[in-house]
Design a protein around this motif. Structure first.
Motif, mmCIF file in Angstrom:
data_model
loop_
_atom_site.group_PDB
_atom_site.id
_atom_site.type_symbol
_atom_site.label_atom_id
_atom_site.label_comp_id
_atom_site.label_asym_id
_atom_site.label_seq_id
_atom_site.Cartn_x
_atom_site.Cartn_y
_atom_site.Cartn_z
ATOM 1 N N GLY A 1 -59.294 86.547 54.731
ATOM 2 C CA GLY A 1 -60.420 86.991 53.929
ATOM 3 C C GLY A 1 -60.505 86.242 52.614
ATOM 4 N N VAL B 1 -66.731 91.594 47.175
ATOM 5 C CA VAL B 1 -65.448 92.088 47.694
ATOM 6 C C VAL B 1 -64.365 91.965 46.621
ATOM 7 C CG1 VAL B 1 -63.627 91.687 49.392
ATOM 8 C CG2 VAL B 1 -66.030 91.576 50.094
ATOM 9 N N THR C 1 -63.114 97.870 53.377
ATOM 10 C CA THR C 1 -64.425 98.524 53.445
ATOM 11 C C THR C 1 -65.522 97.591 52.944
ATOM 12 O OG1 THR C 1 -63.390 100.682 53.120
ATOM 13 C CG2 THR C 1 -65.756 100.517 52.669
ATOM 14 N N ARG D 1 -65.545 94.363 52.935
ATOM 15 C CA ARG D 1 -65.754 93.309 53.927
ATOM 16 C C ARG D 1 -66.510 93.848 55.141
ATOM 17 N NH1 ARG D 1 -61.013 89.809 55.880
ATOM 18 N NH2 ARG D 1 -62.816 88.579 56.576
ATOM 19 N N ALA D 2 -66.153 95.107 55.547
ATOM 20 C CA ALA D 2 -66.838 95.690 56.711
ATOM 21 C C ALA D 2 -68.308 95.909 56.442
ATOM 22 C CB ALA D 2 -66.164 97.011 57.093
ATOM 23 N N LEU D 3 -68.659 96.192 55.190
ATOM 24 C CA LEU D 3 -70.061 96.382 54.805
ATOM 25 C C LEU D 3 -70.737 95.058 54.504
ATOM 26 C CD1 LEU D 3 -69.699 99.554 52.538
ATOM 27 C CD2 LEU D 3 -70.578 99.440 54.881
ATOM 28 N N ARG D 4 -70.030 93.959 54.806
ATOM 29 C CA ARG D 4 -70.574 92.599 54.644
ATOM 30 C C ARG D 4 -71.007 92.312 53.210
ATOM 31 N NH1 ARG D 4 -70.879 90.406 59.533
ATOM 32 N NH2 ARG D 4 -71.036 91.763 61.367
ATOM 33 N N CYS D 5 -70.243 92.814 52.253
ATOM 34 C CA CYS D 5 -70.493 92.437 50.862
ATOM 35 C C CYS D 5 -70.144 90.956 50.693
ATOM 36 C CB CYS D 5 -69.609 93.251 49.924
ATOM 37 S SG CYS D 5 -70.016 95.003 49.853
ATOM 38 N N PRO D 6 -70.826 90.265 49.793
ATOM 39 C CA PRO D 6 -70.464 88.871 49.537
ATOM 40 C C PRO D 6 -69.025 88.783 49.010
ATOM 41 C CG PRO D 6 -71.971 89.692 47.862
ATOM 42 C CD PRO D 6 -71.930 90.730 48.930
ATOM 43 N N ASP D 7 -68.451 87.596 49.128
ATOM 44 C CA ASP D 7 -67.055 87.425 48.715
ATOM 45 C C ASP D 7 -66.837 87.853 47.261
ATOM 46 O OD1 ASP D 7 -66.587 86.482 51.204
ATOM 47 O OD2 ASP D 7 -66.268 84.381 50.623
#
Length: 845
Positions: free
Chosen positions: A668, A750, A739, A741-747
């Motif tokens: 990640g 995150v 969480t 990352r699972a919600l596809r937040c930008p790096d």
């Protein structure tokens, strides 16, 4: 005492001059400088800054800054450099606080000198002595400067510091001559740093500071480095272990990053970040700051710390051996009763002392030093001086206390011949007066009656010696006749009974030692609340016991009467042989061995000799037992706070290391870069140096048993507790990371959410390790650190420019709420469990 001739009865034979005047002394001080030896200069700002920058963490941060420059990221390098400057500033401020605290302690512990100024006898800072000053020297004093003797009485000086000779050198005055002035050493001179073993003197200072004999030898005597304490060595080992582990992780992560993602510069940055996260540079800072500021706080409790590591031992004391007179009592004597040839006077009768007691009081006065410091002698002088008349009297001979004979004698030449008196323990005076058995029994019966009322009793003997006969070498060869008894009232100090009860509740046995009669010891012990048990053990009975018997007796005896300094040493050794951690009080020259043998030697600051103060680890500035108990409370609190800080440091590094490593293992986005570690250090350092150092005492600090001195601070329990606390924070941070990352937040989102979880968890760990009284114990530093952290964190999320520097982007509100709330929620069960515990975990870690 307003004129020097008043000192005549104590040490002199002829009237003396009054010393320098203050104005002249100040001129000489300005001309010659202070009376102190050259010492190592205090480190300048540049040197201290360089020492800080050599620490492993700052070297790693410097490497990270260099890597950013290699990458061409000038902005990142400048921000990191500025952040490092802030951390260095905080570290330098902490070091400055420690040095200022130690300087304050050194000022408090500066030797004092008794000197004649403007015709008055005063005590001054020995550093302000100048050539020409007239100093007064007495038994137990450390000579403050090189000086020529003007008058001396049976003076013996321990000059082993200069000559290596163990036996005291006799000293006396001699007529000035050209040969004497040319001699490098003379019998009529005393030298700085040597010790007055017996006798008294007046001496004129001839050399100060570096011009003294010791100063010419060199400053090495002043620069002895004390060995590092057990806790210091333990911290040293821990730092080495963690640093080695950090370097190993740095190499492993660098290699892993390069193999998985490529790019050696970024790999080095990732490795350096993890190494910085792993180096616990706060450990030695905590120990230095806490002990230095702790010693300063102890001084405010009227307990001066001469050896800083003694603070570590205070919380482990199991037996507290204390003198009665002046420690448990006020040492403010007044004559309460007189007995003479069947006549009796008691202060309770409310009538003045009758003329029939004039001879007893005058004889008691003859046994006193003029200008006395002993409170009993002062009480005698006050009562007897108006009855003594104006006759001329010159001191001829003084017989000091002898082993096994608690009596002293002074012989005076008067126009009528040689007269004198002895004073001391009633049984000793009965022997000197060679009383018949029936009369001896009668005298000791009177003593027992007075002692049962808590009075301190001495007997007086009278002497008439023919001028034609030489004085013998020993006082027991003189012919004395009984003069009578003088009894003194010395009230118990205010607060002593409560302090004894507090010490007892803390698992500390209070043992009273006194040279007084057993009945007096029993009466005072009962007033103070000390367990009398089987009654007092007298020194004579103690002397016939072997070491094993004495150790067994110490298990249930708490009061010892008629003890000598030699008895004190045996008692300390017997108690320590039983596994006790012993604190011992003392004030005399002969108390020094017992003070050194004790785990914590405590000297009296007011009435103690220089030798006793030098032998002790602590000095009571007010000679008060209550201050000892306050010092133990403070010592336990300091140790608790060190443990709290150590556990917090261990805990907070776990999630930081974990979140530096986890993204590499999962593939990640990276969360932590050097700038983030620096930000976290800006929270960790103030938490250690400000929050935990100022933490008030736990409510049960004096209701738990003494800690085991053999249990290491960084033991398995503390390590496990710190790692588990940190692992809980790591789990919360990792959950937020997963969480986001699972919600596809930008790096960047995150990273921001995870960093918020780390910072909030950091503040939560501070609160957790403060203890169960978070909301009840006043500690403004915690709330300042928490508010400052929240403000800066909010700025990094709300201000785009600052967010860019941190590589952050504000995450969704739900993720942000999770990041802020989950770490605190995870700590609630631990906080509740510690609140319900019977004693704080920090206190027993």
């Amino acid at each position: 005492m307003n004129d020097a001739p008043a000192l005549r009865g104590r040490i002199a034979f002829q009237p003396m001059r009054g010393g320098l005047d203050t104005a002249e002394a100040e001129r000489r001080l300005a001309r010659d400088g202070a009376n102190e030896l050259p010492t190592a200069r205090r480190r300048g700002f540049f040197v201290r800054t360089l020492a800080v920058l050599r620490e492993p963490m700052f070297l790693l941060l410097g490497a990270a800054t260099t890597l950013y420059l290699v990458l061409g990221d000038l902005g990142e390098a400048l921000v990191l450099s500025a952040s490092v400057a802030v951390v260095v500033g905080i570290t330098l401020r902490q070091a400055g606080k420690s040095e200022r605290a130690l300087d304050a302690l050194r000022d408090l512990s500066t030797p004092q000198a008794s000197v004649l100024r403007d015709g008055d006898r005063v005590r001054i800072d020995a550093r302000r002595l100048v050539t020409g000053d007239v100093v007064v020297l007495g038994e137990g004093d450390r000579v403050p400067a090189d000086a020529r003797l003007i008058e001396a009485t049976q003076l013996g000086i321990d000059e082993s510091l200069l000559t290596g000779e163990a036996s005291p050198a006799p000293k006396g005055t001699c007529a000035p001559s050209a040969e004497a002035e040319a001699a490098p050493t003379r019998d009529d001179h005393v030298y700085r740093g040597t010790l007055v073993v017996h006798g008294y003197a007046l001496a004129e200072v001839v050399a100060t500071g570096a011009r003294t004999a010791v100063g010419r030898i060199g400053a090495s005597l002043e620069r002895t480095n004390p060995p590092r304490s057990t806790l210091q060595r333990e911290i040293d080992r821990a730092v080495i272990v963690f640093a080695a582990a950090g370097l190993g992780l740095c190499a492993s992560v660098t290699l892993l990053y390069a193999l998985l993602r490529g790019g050696w510069i970024d790999a080095l940055l990732a490795g350096v970040t993890l190494a910085i996260a792993n180096v616990p540079e706060e450990f030695p800072v905590v120990l230095t700051v806490f002990l230095a500021l702790g010693a300063w706080r102890l001084a405010r409790e009227r307990v001066l710390t001469r050896r800083i590591p003694a603070i570590e031992t205070l919380g482990a004391i199991t037996v507290l051996c204390v003198d009665k007179t002046g420690t448990l009592t006020e040492n403010r004597m007044r004559i309460a009763a007189l007995r003479q040839s069947g006549a009796a006077w008691d202060v309770a009768a409310g009538v003045p002392i009758g003329a029939e007691f004039d001879d007893l009081l005058v004889r008691a006065l003859m046994a006193c030093r003029i200008d006395p410091t002993d409170p009993m002698e002062r009480a005698i002088v006050e009562a007897a001086a108006p009855r003594a008349g104006a006759g001329e009297r010159t001191l001829v001979r003084e017989y000091p206390l002898m082993p096994g004979l608690f009596a002293r004698t002074q012989v005076w030449r008067t126009p009528a011949g040689l007269v004198g008196a002895c004073s001391g323990a009633p049984e000793a005076i009965a022997d000197l007066c060679r009383l018949a058995p029936a009369r001896r029994e009668s005298m000791l019966a009177d003593v027992a009656v007075l002692a049962r009322h808590g009075l301190r009793v001495i007997a007086i003997g009278a002497l008439e010696h023919p001028v034609s006969l030489p004085l013998p070498e020993r006082q027991d060869a003189l012919a004395f006749v009984e003069a009578g008894l003088v009894a003194f009232a010395d009230p118990l100090r205010e607060g002593v009974a409560a302090a004894v009860a507090e010490a007892t509740a803390a698992g500390i046995d209070v043992v009273m030692l006194t040279g007084d009669f057993p009945e007096t010891a029993t009466a005072i012990a009962r007033q103070a609340g000390i367990d009398v048990g089987d009654g007092p053990l007298a020194g004579a009975a103690l002397s016939v016991l072997d070491d094993a018997q004495l150790a067994a007796i110490c298990a249930h005896r708490r009061v010892f009467a008629r003890v000598t300094p030699e008895h004190k040493l045996r008692l300390v050794e017997a108690l320590r042989a039983r596994g006790e951690i012993v604190a011992m009080t003392g004030d005399g020259v002969n108390d020094a061995p017992a003070l050194k043998a004790a785990d914590v030697g405590i000297a009296m600051g007011r009435r103690g000799t220089d030798v006793a103060r030098e032998a002790a680890a602590l000095v009571l500035l007010d000679d008060d037992f209550v201050s000892i108990v306050r010092g133990i409370r403070r010592g336990r609190t300091i140790h608790d706070n060190i443990v709290r800080a150590m556990r917090y440091i261990l805990a907070v590094h776990v999630p930081i290391m974990g979140m530096a490593l986890l993204p590499l293992l999962t593939g990640g986005p990276l969360v932590l870069w050097p700038i983030h570690i620096v930000f976290l250090e800006l929270v960790i350092d103030p938490a250690c140096a400000l929050v935990f150092e100022r933490e008030p005492a736990a409510g049960d600090v004096m209701r738990r048993p003494p800690r085991d001195p053999h249990r290491t601070v960084l033991g398995l329990r503390l390590l496990a507790g710190g790692v588990l606390d940190g692992a809980l924070m790591l789990a919360a941070s990792a959950f937020v990371y997963a969480t986001a990352r699972a919600l596809r937040c930008p790096d960047a989102g995150v990273a921001a959410a995870t960093f918020v979880a780390l910072v909030v968890g950091n503040v939560g760990l501070i609160a957790l390790n403060r203890g169960s009284g978070l909301l009840h114990k006043r500690n403004h530093a915690f709330w300042i650190v928490a508010a400052g952290t929240a403000s800066v964190l909010a700025a990094t999320l709300g201000l785009p420019q600052l967010g860019h520097l941190f590589r952050f982007e504000a995450p969704p509100a739900g993720v942000l709420a999770l990041a802020a709330g989950l770490p605190l929620a995870a700590l609630v069960p631990l906080f509740v469990a510690r609140t319900r515990a019977s004693a704080p975990a920090a206190g027993h870690a």
